[in-house]
Motif scaffolding. Structure first.
Motif, PDB file in Angstrom:
ATOM      1  N   THR A 192       0.971  -1.480  -0.009  1.00  0.00           N
ATOM      2  CA  THR A 192      -0.357  -0.096   0.306  1.00  0.00           C
ATOM      3  C   THR A 192       1.508   1.049   0.111  1.00  0.00           C
ATOM      4  O   THR A 192       0.671   2.423  -0.622  1.00  0.00           O
ATOM      5  CB  THR A 192      -1.277  -0.337   1.253  1.00  0.00           C
ATOM      6  OG1 THR A 192       0.283  -0.126   2.008  1.00  0.00           O
ATOM      7  CG2 THR A 192      -2.038  -0.707   0.927  1.00  0.00           C
ATOM      8  N   THR A 193       2.339   0.975   0.532  1.00  0.00           N
ATOM      9  CA  THR A 193       2.664   2.588   0.315  1.00  0.00           C
ATOM     10  C   THR A 193       4.034   2.154   0.321  1.00  0.00           C
ATOM     11  O   THR A 193       4.600   0.259   0.887  1.00  0.00           O
ATOM     12  CB  THR A 193       3.101   3.105   1.759  1.00  0.00           C
ATOM     13  OG1 THR A 193       3.385   2.397   2.783  1.00  0.00           O
ATOM     14  CG2 THR A 193       1.726   3.660   2.623  1.00  0.00           C
ATOM     15  N   ALA A 203       1.981   6.367  -2.037  1.00  0.00           N
ATOM     16  CA  ALA A 203       0.848   5.732  -1.735  1.00  0.00           C
ATOM     17  C   ALA A 203       0.210   4.931  -3.178  1.00  0.00           C
ATOM     18  O   ALA A 203       0.158   5.382  -4.040  1.00  0.00           O
ATOM     19  CB  ALA A 203      -0.541   5.860  -0.595  1.00  0.00           C
ATOM     20  N   ASN A 204      -0.293   3.617  -2.690  1.00  0.00           N
ATOM     21  CA  ASN A 204      -0.331   2.805  -3.959  1.00  0.00           C
ATOM     22  C   ASN A 204      -1.950   2.264  -3.613  1.00  0.00           C
ATOM     23  O   ASN A 204      -2.246   1.258  -2.714  1.00  0.00           O
ATOM     24  CB  ASN A 204       0.435   1.406  -4.046  1.00  0.00           C
ATOM     25  CG  ASN A 204       0.449   0.640  -5.385  1.00  0.00           C
ATOM     26  OD1 ASN A 204      -0.787   1.435  -5.915  1.00  0.00           O
ATOM     27  ND2 ASN A 204       0.600  -0.131  -5.494  1.00  0.00           N
ATOM     28  N   ASP A 205      -3.055   3.578  -3.968  1.00  0.00           N
ATOM     29  CA  ASP A 205      -4.365   2.933  -3.060  1.00  0.00           C
ATOM     30  C   ASP A 205      -5.058   3.333  -4.855  1.00  0.00           C
ATOM     31  O   ASP A 205      -4.624   4.117  -5.820  1.00  0.00           O
ATOM     32  CB  ASP A 205      -4.927   3.592  -2.651  1.00  0.00           C
ATOM     33  CG  ASP A 205      -4.109   5.459  -2.308  1.00  0.00           C
ATOM     34  OD1 ASP A 205      -4.207   5.375  -3.573  1.00  0.00           O
ATOM     35  OD2 ASP A 205      -4.382   5.826  -1.721  1.00  0.00           O
TER      36      ASP A 205
END
Lengths: 513, 185
Positions: A70-71, A78-80
């Motif tokens: 996610t990070t 951030a990977n959202d």
């Protein structure tokens, strides 16, 4: 000491995979630039290289859905869903802009290679604005995007209006960046961190609560300028009118979406409502109220000013201001959401809204570039008099884009508006309901000037000669993509909205109806 | 004790230079006084154990930015006009802003006095060049890389905008613009 140093340097939290799409875009920019040095006469090679680079980046960005940490990079990236959905919008905007500008780079002496390189670097910066989970990344992304856009606005060097546009955008944009940076510094002073996730944790017990509010206000001003909300919108019409039409289309879609991505991340995720914490509660209440009032003002001022315009580009500039207002309705809806699911759905709605706006607006600006002729001299409403049945392709597609901007059912604009108004309406507070009512009234007002263009094209007599502009392949492709996009997102948008909301489980939320 | 004496010394120099900067009519003297302010400030940074910021202050402000300011003064050749009466309304605005800044300063002073006191930790190395470099290449590696692209792009942008345009074309569009204006009138 040296061994400790070496260890620390060789072991940072590096995750190249996480920034692969951004890296690809930047590398493509450098390749384009170098190619242009060795083959300065080319026109189309760098177009193709840029499109391939953007497509590869989009592929890797798309494949990130539902995978990866996610990070990464010490929490800076951030990977959202917020990042991925906005980044895809930005890549799409860049690709369509490159295709549109084929019309313009062919009939004028623009440095094509440098233009493509600048556009790619701007996209690189804007993607970091979407993925940055840290004030440092967000600010650097914003500056990369802004500086590239200032130059692109002034690319038509022999045109006084273009110079004016670049100059105004540069001075006011630097001013807004300074506000933003000051706000970030104050928030850092209040919480001791620049990381958005950590700010959200520490906001309950800030060192200096007063700084938190002042910093929040500064950030509203800075981001408000970048997304062109009232009262920070004054630069928009002049800058949009003077910049070359393909660049105007890009400015209305790309930087606006990128600024919204950071704006949403900093405020919705960074300044949440925390039960029992006075400073955080006060901050949350004030930013929600401020943005709701700004949204209402933005929609009203944008639409009413658009009515009196005689230049199509200025009209679309005010229309883009009012669309920023509509997107803010969804943004405020995300701010007041009670659960993370509702919040994510509202954020996805804003991303989807900006996608539909980008599709429609880029289509409209491709036609304006086409009709504008050399140096964009034909951008008044009069220049569109009676072209309806003489050039049906141009007239009918422009009418379709106007109807989609208006939000007619079956077009992309309608679904986008429904989605952004819904979360604000479901929140149930009086202020937010008022905001939605204002938004709906404004949609009715906007019918006047969108339909006016259609009326002008089909029912007004033409006094001057009309020679239909030759449509290059690039613009034809843009029209095809955007017309299909308008209908596709208008009719079959469900799967995309689901994707925007939940990366791992696409069946979880049924947001379409 | 020594640091207190040094602080008053450098703060005095800074305030003196600032007054001299505002007082002088000749912009070049003002610019030179401003350099004095910057250098005095950087000395205060050194006494606050922030040698890196002190060095950057001298390099960037006293060096690069002052060269720019002096260039602009030279190019504009300002010492001929005397805009004293024309700008009298600015005194009111300036006074107002000064009062606001003063109030802000006292506010910060009061808040910091009232706020929680943290003990000074002699092991903290935040302001040192070494720790800044360490952080730049470990924790903040990605921002440094983005700055690389940003600077590259800014250079290209600058070159695009100042590159010479073929003269006939420039005249053509400018004339066209004038013609349009004429037409509108």
């Amino acid at each position: 000491m040296n061994t400790i140093l070496l260890q620390a340097i060789s072991n940072p939290d590096v995750n190249l995979q996480a920034i692969l799409p951004e890296t690809i875009v930047a590398v493509t920019g450098i390749i384009v630039m170098l190619y242009d040095v060795f083959a300065p006469k080319q026109k189309n090679v760098t177009t193709v290289i840029s499109l391939i680079g953007l497509a590869i980046a989009a592929y890797f960005m798309y494949s990130m859905w539902g995978g990866g940490p996610t990070t990464s990079w010490n929490g800076m990236i951030a990977n959202d869903p917020l990042r991925i959905s906005f980044s895809l919008v930005l890549l799409f905007v860049a690709a369509v802009t490159i295709l549109t500008s084929t019309v313009w780079s062919e009939r004028e002496t623009v440095p094509v290679g440098e233009y493509h390189a600048l556009l790619l670097f701007a996209t690189f910066g804007s993607m970091f604005m979407a993925s940055g989970n840290d004030f440092v990344i967000i600010f650097l992304g914003l500056e990369t995007l802004s500086i590239a856009t200032y130059v692109m606005a002034g690319l038509r060097k022999s045109d006084l209006k273009s110079n004016e546009s670049a100059m105004k955008y540069f001075i006011l944009g630097s001013f807004a960046s300074a506000f933003l940076l000051y706000g970030m510094a104050l928030i850092y002073g209040a919480t001791g961190t620049t990381n958005v996730a950590l700010i959200a944790e520490r906001i309950a017990s800030p060192t200096f609560p007063g700084l938190l509010l002042m910093g929040g206000a500064m950030l509203v001003i800075g981001f408000g300028f970048k997304v062109a909300t009232v009262p920070f919108h004054v630069w928009t019409p002049d800058v949009y009118e003077g910049a070359p039409s393909p660049v105007t289309g890009f400015m209305a879609a790309g930087p606006k979406a990128a600024a919204f991505a950071s704006f949403i991340r900093v405020f919705v995720i960074g300044f949440p409502l925390i039960g029992g914490a006075t400073a955080a509660g006060y901050l949350h209440e004030s930013w929600v109220t401020a943005l709701a009032v700004m949204a209402m003002l933005t929609m009203t001022v944008g639409n009413i000013s658009a009515i009196v315009q005689n230049n199509v580009k200025r009209m679309l500039a005010y229309s883009s201001i009012s669309h920023a207002g509509y997107a803010m309705v969804g943004f405020v809806g995300a701010g007041v959401a009670k659960t993370p699911e509702v919040r994510d759905a509202a954020i996805a709605a804003v991303a989807f809204y900006l996608l539909t706006y980008a599709v429609t607006n880029l289509g409209a600006f491709s036609i304006i570039s086409l009709v504008g002729q050399k140096n964009d001299r034909r951008t008044e409403f009069e220049d569109y008099n009676g072209i309806g049945f003489k050039s049906p392709v141009i007239a009918f597609s422009l009418s379709l884009f106007m109807l989609s901007l208006l939000g007619l059912p079956m077009t992309a604009g309608f679904i986008g508006k429904v989605l952004v108004f819904r979360p604000a309406l479901e929140a149930g507070s009086v202020m937010l309901t008022t905001m939605v009512v204002v938004a709906v009234v404004n949609t009715a007002i906007s019918a006047y000037y969108y339909l006016r263009l259609i009326v002008v094209m089909f029912f007004r007599e033409r006094t001057t000669d009309w020679s239909e502009p030759k449509m290059p392949v690039g613009v034809a492709a843009v029209l095809l993509i955007t017309i299909i996009g308008v209908f596709y997102f208008g009719l079959f948008s469900g799967s995309w909205i689901e994707k925007f909301v939940t990366p791992s489980a696409p069946t979880a939320v049924q947001a379409a109806k | 004790m020594a640091s207190t004496v040094l602080f008053y010394l450098f703060a005095g120099i800074a305030i003196g230079c600032a007054l001299s900067m505002v007082y002088h009519r000749n912009p070049l003297y003002s610019a030179v006084s401003l350099i004095g302010v910057f250098i005095a400030l950087s000395c205060i940074y050194v006494t606050l154990a922030a040698p890196f910021i002190a060095a950057v202050q001298v390099l960037v402000y006293a060096g690069a930015i002052m060269v720019l300011v002096v260039f602009v003064i030279m190019l504009l050749n300002l010492d001929h006009d005397k805009p004293v009466t024309r700008l009298s309304y600015l005194y009111a605005i300036g006074g107002f802003l000064g009062v606001v800044l003063l109030a802000q300063t006292f506010f910060i002073f009061a808040v910091v006095k009232k706020g929680p006191k943290a003990d000074i930790d002699p092991n903290v190395t935040v302001g040192e060049t070494m720790s800044i470099g360490m952080n730049m290449y470990t924790k903040y590696l990605l921002p440094v890389e983005i700055v690389g692209i940003l600077l590259l792009m800014a250079i290209i942008g600058g070159v695009i905008l100042v590159r010479r345009l073929s003269q006939p074309e420039m005249e053509l569009v400018v004339e066209h613009e004038l013609e349009l204006r004429h037409h509108e009138e």
